[in-house]
Motif scaffolding. Structure first.
Motif, short mmCIF file in Angstrom:
data_model
loop_
_atom_site.label_atom_id
_atom_site.label_comp_id
_atom_site.label_asym_id
_atom_site.label_seq_id
_atom_site.Cartn_x
_atom_site.Cartn_y
_atom_site.Cartn_z
N SER A 79 0.82 -1.20 0.00
CA SER A 79 0.00 0.00 0.00
C SER A 79 0.86 1.26 0.00
CB SER A 79 -0.95 0.00 1.19
OG SER A 79 -0.24 0.08 2.40
N GLN A 114 2.06 1.55 -3.52
CA GLN A 114 0.94 1.98 -4.35
C GLN A 114 0.63 3.47 -4.14
OE1 GLN A 114 -0.40 0.36 -6.74
NE2 GLN A 114 -1.96 1.86 -7.26
N SER A 115 0.67 3.92 -2.89
CA SER A 115 0.40 5.34 -2.64
C SER A 115 1.50 6.22 -3.21
CB SER A 115 0.21 5.60 -1.15
OG SER A 115 1.40 5.35 -0.45
#
Length: 100
Positions: A6, A9-10
């Motif tokens: 995550s 991804q961010s």
């Protein structure tokens, strides 16, 4: 593992939304790193050190712009796209035709 994914991804989403800021930050870090490296090498004129730093940063910036173009191409063809592409798709689908 999920947190790393995550976070990655961010970070990717931030780069996609702020391409020019990412390229500018890369340029700034490239020129600072190159100046620091060149200053540690004795026997070169200051002007030559600055020219080398500029050339290194310029090459890094061109690579970053190329990478940014590849990300944009990939996003466009994968369907995820940026907000601009999403708005354009919504506009065209609600209108039913493409205007030129």
């Amino acid at each position: 593992m999920a947190e790393e994914k995550s976070a990655l991804q961010s970070a990717r989403e931030w780069v996609v939304e702020h391409k020019l800021r990412a390229v500018g930050a890369l340029w700034l870090s490239g020129i600072a790193g190159s100046i620091a490296y060149n200053w540690s090498r004795p026997g070169m004129k200051t002007s030559v050190k600055l020219i080398h730093a500029r050339l290194h940063a310029q090459a890094l910036t061109l690579a970053a712009l190329g990478g940014s173009a590849l990300v944009e191409y990939y996003d466009h063809h994968s369907g995820s796209g940026s907000k601009v592409h999403q708005y354009a798709k919504q506009y065209l689908s609600s209108d039913g035709s493409s205007q030129k």
